[in-house]
Design a protein around this motif. Sequence first.
Motif, PDB file in Angstrom:
ATOM      1  N   PHE A  23      46.111  36.775  27.643  1.00 58.58           N
ATOM      2  CA  PHE A  23      46.946  36.010  28.563  1.00 58.58           C
ATOM      3  C   PHE A  23      46.162  34.903  29.253  1.00 58.58           C
ATOM      4  N   GLY A  24      45.188  34.368  28.542  1.00 59.51           N
ATOM      5  CA  GLY A  24      44.414  33.258  29.078  1.00 59.51           C
ATOM      6  C   GLY A  24      45.183  31.968  29.189  1.00 59.51           C
ATOM      7  N   ASP A  25      46.387  31.886  28.584  1.00 58.72           N
ATOM      8  CA  ASP A  25      47.210  30.683  28.670  1.00 58.72           C
ATOM      9  C   ASP A  25      48.175  30.712  29.847  1.00 58.72           C
ATOM     10  N   LEU A  26      48.035  31.709  30.737  1.00 61.74           N
ATOM     11  CA  LEU A  26      48.847  31.725  31.949  1.00 61.74           C
ATOM     12  C   LEU A  26      48.471  30.557  32.863  1.00 61.74           C
ATOM     13  N   PRO A  27      49.369  30.135  33.760  1.00 55.82           N
ATOM     14  CA  PRO A  27      49.038  29.036  34.684  1.00 55.82           C
ATOM     15  C   PRO A  27      47.920  29.421  35.647  1.00 55.82           C
ATOM     16  N   GLU A  28      47.284  28.428  36.213  1.00 51.90           N
ATOM     17  CA  GLU A  28      46.132  28.658  37.076  1.00 51.90           C
ATOM     18  C   GLU A  28      46.495  29.472  38.312  1.00 51.90           C
ATOM     19  N   ALA A  29      47.734  29.394  38.749  1.00 54.16           N
ATOM     20  CA  ALA A  29      48.162  30.173  39.910  1.00 54.16           C
ATOM     21  C   ALA A  29      48.077  31.669  39.650  1.00 54.16           C
ATOM     22  N   LEU A  30      48.090  32.057  38.377  1.00 58.39           N
ATOM     23  CA  LEU A  30      48.004  33.473  37.990  1.00 58.39           C
ATOM     24  C   LEU A  30      46.671  33.748  37.309  1.00 58.39           C
ATOM     25  N   ARG A  31      45.625  33.057  37.722  1.00 61.16           N
ATOM     26  CA  ARG A  31      44.367  33.102  36.983  1.00 61.16           C
ATOM     27  C   ARG A  31      43.754  34.499  36.928  1.00 61.16           C
ATOM     28  N   PHE A  32      44.001  35.331  37.943  1.00 58.65           N
ATOM     29  CA  PHE A  32      43.399  36.664  37.914  1.00 58.65           C
ATOM     30  C   PHE A  32      44.163  37.632  37.012  1.00 58.65           C
ATOM     31  N   LEU A  33      45.262  37.166  36.420  1.00 49.43           N
ATOM     32  CA  LEU A  33      45.955  37.927  35.381  1.00 49.43           C
ATOM     33  C   LEU A  33      45.517  37.496  33.980  1.00 49.43           C
ATOM     34  N   LYS A  34      44.763  36.409  33.895  1.00 47.94           N
ATOM     35  CA  LYS A  34      44.326  35.920  32.591  1.00 47.94           C
ATOM     36  C   LYS A  34      43.458  36.912  31.819  1.00 47.94           C
ATOM     37  N   PRO A  35      42.645  37.752  32.468  1.00 49.91           N
ATOM     38  CA  PRO A  35      41.844  38.716  31.706  1.00 49.91           C
ATOM     39  C   PRO A  35      42.657  39.811  31.015  1.00 49.91           C
ATOM     40  N   ILE A  36      43.955  39.895  31.282  1.00 49.31           N
ATOM     41  CA  ILE A  36      44.786  40.926  30.643  1.00 49.31           C
ATOM     42  C   ILE A  36      45.007  40.580  29.176  1.00 49.31           C
ATOM     43  N   ALA A  37      45.013  41.588  28.341  1.00 49.91           N
ATOM     44  CA  ALA A  37      45.332  41.427  26.926  1.00 49.91           C
ATOM     45  C   ALA A  37      46.072  42.671  26.453  1.00 49.91           C
ATOM     46  N   ILE A  38      46.819  42.515  25.375  1.00 51.80           N
ATOM     47  CA  ILE A  38      47.508  43.635  24.759  1.00 51.80           C
ATOM     48  C   ILE A  38      47.255  43.604  23.260  1.00 51.80           C
ATOM     49  N   THR A  39      46.968  44.742  22.684  1.00 53.16           N
ATOM     50  CA  THR A  39      46.894  44.883  21.233  1.00 53.16           C
ATOM     51  C   THR A  39      47.825  46.015  20.835  1.00 53.16           C
ATOM     52  N   GLY A  40      48.261  46.008  19.586  1.00 54.08           N
ATOM     53  CA  GLY A  40      49.186  47.057  19.171  1.00 54.08           C
ATOM     54  C   GLY A  40      49.337  47.141  17.671  1.00 54.08           C
ATOM     55  N   VAL A  41      50.014  48.195  17.243  1.00 48.45           N
ATOM     56  CA  VAL A  41      50.251  48.442  15.827  1.00 48.45           C
ATOM     57  C   VAL A  41      51.591  49.135  15.675  1.00 48.45           C
ATOM     58  N   ALA A  42      52.298  48.811  14.598  1.00 42.96           N
ATOM     59  CA  ALA A  42      53.540  49.490  14.242  1.00 42.96           C
ATOM     60  C   ALA A  42      53.568  49.652  12.732  1.00 42.96           C
TER      61      ALA A  42
END
Length: 302
Positions: A141-160
């Motif tokens: 989520f590094g493409d989030l706006p700068e106002a949400l910069r502390f959420l940028k380190p979040i990531a999700i991976t998955g499999v189905a």
Amino acid sequence: MTSHAFGHGFAGARFFPATLSTDDPFVSDELSLPTVSTIRTPDDGGTRETDISVDIAKRITPQFGIEIGETLTALNPHEGHAVNGFGNLEFAGKYQLLKNAAHEAIVSVGLGVEIGGTGSSSIGADSFSTWAPAVFFGKGFGDLPEALRFLKPIAITGVAGIGIPTSASTRTNRVNDQTGERDIEIERHPDVLEWGFALEYSVIYLQSQVQDLYLPSPIDRLIPLVEFALETPLNRGAGGPTTGTVNPGVIWAGKYFQVGMEAVIPINEHTGNNVGVIAQLHFFLDDLFPHTIGRPLFGRTK
């Protein structure tokens, strides 16, 4: 501040660690040695199951790789004798369809097979094979706006994916101890939806891409995460319920290897009532040996 230019598991500035309980979405040269898990299952009044596994992945081309894995299982029931043996050999291929640096996204497709009859029947290894086509994804989520910069380190991976057994059922002849008569026991093997995902917060990304908080070692290289590893039977009279575990934990990732540990928490009574643990030592062969065994057999990487 820039991070080390690791070649393993990257999409743009996003480093995706190798997750412990769900398969990661990238193609790379890596070695998990060992992965150790233990939990008490509800079978036979409570059985302690301990698995020690090894898995190695090798790139054939920069976008296509193969994996092979084996597991030693020890079963210690509440009553009766303990048994141990190797499970069926597992083999897989994975092709990376997409890597988008700007949006920190990866998508891959794969096909795995558990080769029936290669493991020990004493621990319940199947005599039939199971094929498992799957889709894998990762998104930072590094493409989030700068106002949400502390959420940028979040990531999700998955499999189905879907586990498809080559045998619809197994017939077993048993003798009734009370009557002496022979009974035929039929065990049905349904197709199974195998799905899961991992939610991660990368302190590595926080430090290098958002704001340097001058965190000390080893905190500066931690990735706290929660994994969900789930299975849902689909047919042959075995539809539902979903079983699986929720696995909160943490990964420490260095340049050449990572170490991870998670709790293993059953999601319902059908899975079990006891909490287990899983731990892994994982080596990045493409960073350890970039010019020899850590490079694709064909083609080049940047």
